[in-house]
Every structure is written in structure tokens, then in C-alpha cells.
Design an enzyme around this catalytic site. Structure first.
Site, mmCIF file in Angstrom:
data_model
loop_
_atom_site.group_PDB
_atom_site.id
_atom_site.type_symbol
_atom_site.label_atom_id
_atom_site.label_comp_id
_atom_site.label_asym_id
_atom_site.label_seq_id
_atom_site.Cartn_x
_atom_site.Cartn_y
_atom_site.Cartn_z
ATOM 1 N N SER A 141 -9.360 -9.701 6.693
ATOM 2 C CA SER A 141 -8.992 -8.767 7.534
ATOM 3 C C SER A 141 -9.558 -8.469 8.915
ATOM 4 O O SER A 141 -10.404 -9.173 9.068
ATOM 5 C CB SER A 141 -9.798 -7.608 6.481
ATOM 6 O OG SER A 141 -9.658 -6.197 7.254
ATOM 7 N N TYR A 154 -16.316 -3.684 1.632
ATOM 8 C CA TYR A 154 -15.187 -4.435 1.941
ATOM 9 C C TYR A 154 -15.408 -5.271 3.411
ATOM 10 O O TYR A 154 -15.015 -6.514 3.309
ATOM 11 C CB TYR A 154 -14.047 -3.270 2.397
ATOM 12 C CG TYR A 154 -12.843 -3.905 2.690
ATOM 13 C CD1 TYR A 154 -11.984 -4.379 1.649
ATOM 14 C CD2 TYR A 154 -12.350 -4.041 3.923
ATOM 15 C CE1 TYR A 154 -10.400 -4.839 1.931
ATOM 16 C CE2 TYR A 154 -11.171 -4.321 4.267
ATOM 17 C CZ TYR A 154 -10.181 -5.015 3.349
ATOM 18 O OH TYR A 154 -8.871 -5.271 3.569
HETATM 19 P P1 NAI Z 1 -2.301 -4.031 -2.666
HETATM 20 O O1 NAI Z 1 -3.024 -2.894 -3.525
HETATM 21 O O2 NAI Z 1 -0.506 -3.463 -2.382
HETATM 22 O O3 NAI Z 1 -2.267 -5.516 -3.565
HETATM 23 C C1 NAI Z 1 -3.156 -5.965 -3.958
HETATM 24 C C2 NAI Z 1 -3.048 -6.628 -5.374
HETATM 25 O O4 NAI Z 1 -4.105 -7.352 -5.913
HETATM 26 C C3 NAI Z 1 -2.283 -5.498 -6.363
HETATM 27 O O5 NAI Z 1 -1.458 -5.861 -6.851
HETATM 28 C C4 NAI Z 1 -3.554 -5.642 -7.283
HETATM 29 O O6 NAI Z 1 -3.100 -5.322 -8.754
HETATM 30 C C5 NAI Z 1 -4.009 -6.983 -7.077
HETATM 31 N N1 NAI Z 1 -5.398 -7.157 -7.749
HETATM 32 C C6 NAI Z 1 -6.376 -6.611 -7.524
HETATM 33 N N2 NAI Z 1 -7.376 -6.873 -8.186
HETATM 34 C C7 NAI Z 1 -7.268 -8.034 -8.878
HETATM 35 C C8 NAI Z 1 -8.039 -8.581 -9.708
HETATM 36 N N3 NAI Z 1 -9.265 -8.592 -9.846
HETATM 37 N N4 NAI Z 1 -7.084 -9.779 -10.373
HETATM 38 C C9 NAI Z 1 -5.816 -9.965 -9.874
HETATM 39 N N5 NAI Z 1 -5.216 -9.171 -9.225
HETATM 40 C C10 NAI Z 1 -5.999 -8.209 -8.377
HETATM 41 O O7 NAI Z 1 -2.538 -4.354 -1.209
HETATM 42 P P2 NAI Z 1 -2.424 -5.187 -0.051
HETATM 43 O O8 NAI Z 1 -2.403 -4.338 1.042
HETATM 44 O O9 NAI Z 1 -1.013 -6.066 -0.211
HETATM 45 O O10 NAI Z 1 -3.543 -6.278 0.080
HETATM 46 C C11 NAI Z 1 -3.471 -7.759 -0.195
HETATM 47 C C12 NAI Z 1 -4.790 -8.199 0.798
HETATM 48 O O11 NAI Z 1 -4.549 -7.978 2.006
HETATM 49 C C13 NAI Z 1 -6.017 -7.741 0.208
HETATM 50 O O12 NAI Z 1 -6.961 -8.895 0.158
HETATM 51 C C14 NAI Z 1 -6.636 -6.904 1.306
HETATM 52 O O13 NAI Z 1 -7.838 -6.534 1.246
HETATM 53 C C15 NAI Z 1 -5.757 -7.482 2.484
HETATM 54 N N6 NAI Z 1 -5.558 -6.679 3.821
HETATM 55 C C16 NAI Z 1 -4.658 -5.414 3.560
HETATM 56 C C17 NAI Z 1 -4.436 -4.612 4.838
HETATM 57 C C18 NAI Z 1 -3.463 -3.565 4.672
HETATM 58 O O14 NAI Z 1 -3.721 -2.690 5.776
HETATM 59 N N7 NAI Z 1 -2.759 -3.403 3.528
HETATM 60 C C19 NAI Z 1 -5.439 -4.967 5.837
HETATM 61 C C20 NAI Z 1 -6.253 -6.108 5.929
HETATM 62 C C21 NAI Z 1 -6.443 -6.608 5.051
#
Ligand code: NAI
Length: 252
Positions: A141, A154
Site C-alpha cells: 500500500s 495496517y
Molecule cells: P476488498 O475488501 O474489496 O477485498 C479484499 C478481499 O480479501 C475480500 O474479498 C475479502 O473477503 C478477502 N479477505 C479478507 N480476509 C481474508 C482472509 N483471512 N482470507 C481470505 N480472504 C480474505 O479490498 P481491496 O481494496 O480489493 O483490497 C485488496 C488489497 O489491496 C488489500 O491487501 C488492501 O490492503 C490493498 N489496498 C487497497 C487499497 C484501496 O484503496 N482499496 C489501497 C492500498 C492497498
């Protein structure tokens, strides 16, 4: 078809960035294992890929559990015949300061954001090494590089992802395994919207603030996916240990 016949695992594959990347991997010819805690949503993404003529399976798993990671890797090896690409992308955020963070929340954030990557690498690296190499991409991130407010666990976890990526690249480069991190700025996903809720802020105002950067908008999941496809493919064959920033020009 930059990932033709490659076997890929995407964790958090049902979420915003994970779904977009699963679709992009499949469009480039990969067989995709969509792994998520939400098995039903993972199945919907796999079905979306198959409906478009691609190859995908869904696996419900908690990536912080070693038993679940072992099951995922074994099932992908059984089903696809090997693993060439892993996108360690599952992640969670808690918008709290040190004073507000419980030990349980700290451990959960590190379990999902950090331990999961260690566990996946522990079990997948020997398979990739035996096959001559592979590409691992970890989701860091912008806040893992420069920090941010009210998200202590985080920020610490994502800093760990960035440096763990460098250490993995050093250890496993000689085996032909490249390891890089992709570091998004604010991307329009469920996670971002949930942050507004956690902070008790008006969602529209929160999202408007997230757009305050040189490109004057938030990122779209497909724009992170495009960078991940490049890191996963042979086009980035001399890139390892890098922290690729995809953030519209800087976090406000
Ligand atoms: P999101 O919440 O849409 O997707 C995250 C997914 O991970 C969800 O489908 C959730 O069910 C799954 N998940 C959560 N805990 C889990 C576990 N223990 N085992 C298996 N699956 C699990 O969020 P997004 O935004 O797509 O995030 C994806 C990555 O991007 C994350 O690592 C987040 O920290 C990172 N990120 C996101 C940003 C943003 O602005 N959306 C910015 C920087 C990094």
C-alpha cells in the site's frame, strides 16, 4: 496472452482488486484459482471467468491459516498441475490509532496481511523452484511506504509486506522466482467505502478526499490489475524486490 497456460492463485480474489486481477489474469490466458474467505463471492468470480471462456476455480479459505493455505496449494497443484503465479492480495484494514487498537485486532491484521504471505510462500516456493521459477506479487500500500493516519496496524503490516517482498526476492531469486509488491493509492473498492464507515465519516466526503491527488481521481481496480499482470508476466523478467507504486501521483 501474456499468461498463456500459466497457473495462478489470487487471494482476496472476490474483492475489488482481487476480482479485477483474476479477470485480467484469465483474459491473458491463465488458469486462475480465486481464493477468498467469502467462498460464495469467489465462486461468482470464477463463474464470471468461465462464462467469458476462461479457466477458473474458486476456493474458500482463510489465508491466515496454515491448514487452509496447504489445502489451497495442494488443490491447485492437483487441479492445474502446478503454480506459476501467486498474487497475495487478501487484506483488511482497521482505522485505529495505537491507543484504540486491541491486541486481537493487531494480531488479526498481521495474520491476514503479513502471516498469510509468509505461509503462501512457505508452501508455494518449493513447487515453483522445482518447476524452474515463478512470479509472486504481494499487495502492499502507499501507506506501507509512507504511513498514514488512524491505521497503525495496517501501516505497520503493509510496511512489513514491502520489506518481506525484498527479503523473499533475495532468498528465492537464484531459484528463478521473482517477488514484487504493488502499492496502490486509494482504489474504489469495498475496503475504501468501509473505511469511511469505520471512521464515522460521510462516504461522499471521504471519497472526494481520496481523489485529491495529481490525477484528480481515485484508482480503479482494473488499473492495479494491469500493473499486477505486468509483474506476473515475463515482460517484467528483470524486475524483482521492487515496490511498484500505482497511486495517481501521490497520496494527499
Ligand atoms: P476488498 O475488501 O474489496 O477485498 C479484499 C478481499 O480479501 C475480500 O474479498 C475479502 O473477503 C478477502 N479477505 C479478507 N480476509 C481474508 C482472509 N483471512 N482470507 C481470505 N480472504 C480474505 O479490498 P481491496 O481494496 O480489493 O483490497 C485488496 C488489497 O489491496 C488489500 O491487501 C488492501 O490492503 C490493498 N489496498 C487497497 C487499497 C484501496 O484503496 N482499496 C489501497 C492500498 C492497498
Amino acid at each position: 496472452m501474456r499468461l498463456q497456460n500459466k497457473n495462478a492463485i489470487v487471494t482476496g480474489g472476490a474483492g475489488g482488486i482481487g476480482r479485477a486481477t483474476s479477470l485480467a489474469f484469465a483474459a491473458e490466458g491463465a488458469n486462475v484459482a480465486v481464493v477468498d474467505l467469502n467462498a460464495e463471492a469467489a465462486e461468482a468470480v470464477a463463474e464470471e471467468i468461465r462464462a467469458a471462456g476462461g479457466s477458473a476455480v474458486a476456493i474458500g479459505a482463510d489465508v491466515s491459516s496454515e491448514a487452509d493455505i496447504e489445502r489451497v496449494v495442494a488443490s491447485v497443484v492437483d487441479g492445474f498441475g502446478g503454480v506459476d503465479v501467486v498474487f497475495n492480495n487478501a487484506g483488511i484494514i482497521r482505522r485505529t490509532t495505537a491507543v484504540e487498537t486491541t491486541v486481537e485486532e493487531w494480531d488479526r491484521v498481521f495474520g491476514v496481511n503479513v502471516r498469510a504471505i509468509f505461509l503462501m510462500c512457505k508452501h508455494v516456493v518449493p513447487i515453483m523452484a522445482a518447476n524452474g521459477g515463478g512470479s509472486i506479487v504481494n499487495t502492499g500500500s502507499g501507506w506501507g511506504l509512507k504511513g498514514g493516519g488512524q491505521a497503525l496496524s495496517y501501516c505497520a503490516s503493509k510496511g512489513a509486506v514491502v520489506n518481506m517482498t525484498r527479503a523473499l526476492a533475495i532468498d528465492h531469486g537464484p531459484q528463478g522466482i521473482r517477488v514484487n509488491s504493488v502499492n496502490p493509492g486509494d482504489v474504489d473498492t469495498g475496503m475504501l467505502r468501509d473505511e469511511a464507515r469505520q471512521l464515522g465519516q460521510d462516504q461522499a466526503g471521504f471519497l472526494a478526499e481520496a481523489a485529491e491527488r495529481p490525477l484528480n481521481r481515485m484508482g480503479q481496480p482494473s488499473e492495479i490489475a494491469a500493473a499486477v499482470v505486468w509483474l506476473a508476466s515475463d515482460e517484467s523478467s528483470y524486475v524483482t524486490g521492487s515496490a511498484l507504486v500505482v497511486d495517481g501521483g501521490g497520496i494527499a
